[in-house]
Design a protein around this motif. Sequence first.
Motif, PDB file in Angstrom:
ATOM      1  N   VAL A  73      59.064  22.948  35.461  1.00  0.00           N
ATOM      2  CA  VAL A  73      57.471  23.029  36.110  1.00  0.00           C
ATOM      3  C   VAL A  73      57.576  23.664  37.422  1.00  0.00           C
ATOM      4  O   VAL A  73      58.055  22.792  38.107  1.00  0.00           O
ATOM      5  N   GLN A  74      56.580  24.414  37.933  1.00  0.00           N
ATOM      6  CA  GLN A  74      56.764  24.274  39.697  1.00  0.00           C
ATOM      7  C   GLN A  74      56.053  23.555  40.730  1.00  0.00           C
ATOM      8  O   GLN A  74      55.008  24.382  39.895  1.00  0.00           O
ATOM      9  N   LEU A  75      55.689  23.009  41.472  1.00  0.00           N
ATOM     10  CA  LEU A  75      54.679  22.748  41.879  1.00  0.00           C
ATOM     11  C   LEU A  75      54.394  23.903  42.879  1.00  0.00           C
ATOM     12  O   LEU A  75      54.990  24.253  43.773  1.00  0.00           O
ATOM     13  N   GLU A  76      52.857  22.712  43.582  1.00  0.00           N
ATOM     14  CA  GLU A  76      52.591  24.122  44.239  1.00  0.00           C
ATOM     15  C   GLU A  76      53.623  24.264  46.341  1.00  0.00           C
ATOM     16  O   GLU A  76      53.650  25.632  46.763  1.00  0.00           O
ATOM     17  N   ASP A  77      54.424  23.172  46.459  1.00  0.00           N
ATOM     18  CA  ASP A  77      55.534  22.966  46.710  1.00  0.00           C
ATOM     19  C   ASP A  77      56.966  23.619  46.835  1.00  0.00           C
ATOM     20  O   ASP A  77      57.477  24.426  47.716  1.00  0.00           O
ATOM     21  N   VAL A  81      60.059  20.317  39.141  1.00  0.00           N
ATOM     22  CA  VAL A  81      60.573  19.140  38.579  1.00  0.00           C
ATOM     23  C   VAL A  81      60.037  19.545  36.652  1.00  0.00           C
ATOM     24  O   VAL A  81      60.413  20.913  36.602  1.00  0.00           O
ATOM     25  N   ARG A  82      60.486  18.008  36.566  1.00  0.00           N
ATOM     26  CA  ARG A  82      60.247  17.735  35.174  1.00  0.00           C
ATOM     27  C   ARG A  82      59.345  17.448  34.706  1.00  0.00           C
ATOM     28  O   ARG A  82      58.388  16.608  34.780  1.00  0.00           O
ATOM     29  N   PRO A  87      54.516  11.970  37.441  1.00  0.00           N
ATOM     30  CA  PRO A  87      52.550  11.927  36.863  1.00  0.00           C
ATOM     31  C   PRO A  87      52.024  13.535  38.048  1.00  0.00           C
ATOM     32  O   PRO A  87      52.121  13.565  38.807  1.00  0.00           O
ATOM     33  N   VAL A  88      51.035  13.348  37.476  1.00  0.00           N
ATOM     34  CA  VAL A  88      50.012  14.462  37.616  1.00  0.00           C
ATOM     35  C   VAL A  88      49.059  13.411  38.950  1.00  0.00           C
ATOM     36  O   VAL A  88      48.839  12.480  38.090  1.00  0.00           O
ATOM     37  N   LYS A  89      48.533  14.468  39.318  1.00  0.00           N
ATOM     38  CA  LYS A  89      47.628  13.781  40.562  1.00  0.00           C
ATOM     39  C   LYS A  89      46.273  14.671  40.790  1.00  0.00           C
ATOM     40  O   LYS A  89      46.438  16.047  40.793  1.00  0.00           O
ATOM     41  N   MET A  92      46.601  18.544  41.864  1.00  0.00           N
ATOM     42  CA  MET A  92      47.817  19.347  42.230  1.00  0.00           C
ATOM     43  C   MET A  92      47.236  20.643  41.599  1.00  0.00           C
ATOM     44  O   MET A  92      47.122  20.613  40.690  1.00  0.00           O
ATOM     45  N   VAL A  93      48.598  21.816  41.901  1.00  0.00           N
ATOM     46  CA  VAL A  93      48.944  22.843  41.599  1.00  0.00           C
ATOM     47  C   VAL A  93      50.527  23.394  41.114  1.00  0.00           C
ATOM     48  O   VAL A  93      51.575  22.840  41.657  1.00  0.00           O
ATOM     49  N   ILE A  94      50.199  23.733  40.042  1.00  0.00           N
ATOM     50  CA  ILE A  94      51.093  23.981  39.006  1.00  0.00           C
ATOM     51  C   ILE A  94      51.394  25.582  38.204  1.00  0.00           C
ATOM     52  O   ILE A  94      50.610  25.326  37.850  1.00  0.00           O
TER      53      ILE A  94
END
Length: 105
Positions: A73-77, A81-82, A87-89, A92-94
Motif C-alpha cells: 500500500v502507499q502511505l500519504e508521503d 510499504v507492506r 503498524p497502523v497509526k 494515517m492516510v493510506i
Amino acid sequence: MTMRVEHHPVLGSLENKQPFTFYFNGETYEGYEGDSIASALLAAGVRTLRQHEASGTGRGIYCNIGHCFECRVQLEDRKVVRACLTPVKEGMVIHSVPGYKKGGE
C-alpha cells in the motif's frame, strides 16, 4: 459484522486497547493499538488492497508475514510499504498502489 480477533491466545486481548481512526482510499476505518494496516483493514472487511501491475486484478493479504509483497500500500508521503508488517497509526492516510491502466489511460 467485524472480522476482528478480539481474544488471541498469543497476542492477547483488545479489551484495554484504545481505538483510533485511519483512512484508506478516502474511507474512514477504526484501528486499535497493535494492529498492522493489514489486520485493521481485514477486520473491517477490506480484502482488496491494490491492483496487479499487469492484469489489473485485485490483490490483498496473501502470506501475512512480509514474504510475498502482495499487500503493498502507499502511505500519504508516497512511501510504499507492506501492510502486513506496518503498524497502523491514528490519522494515517493510506492508498492502494496504482495498478495497470489499459491503453496507457
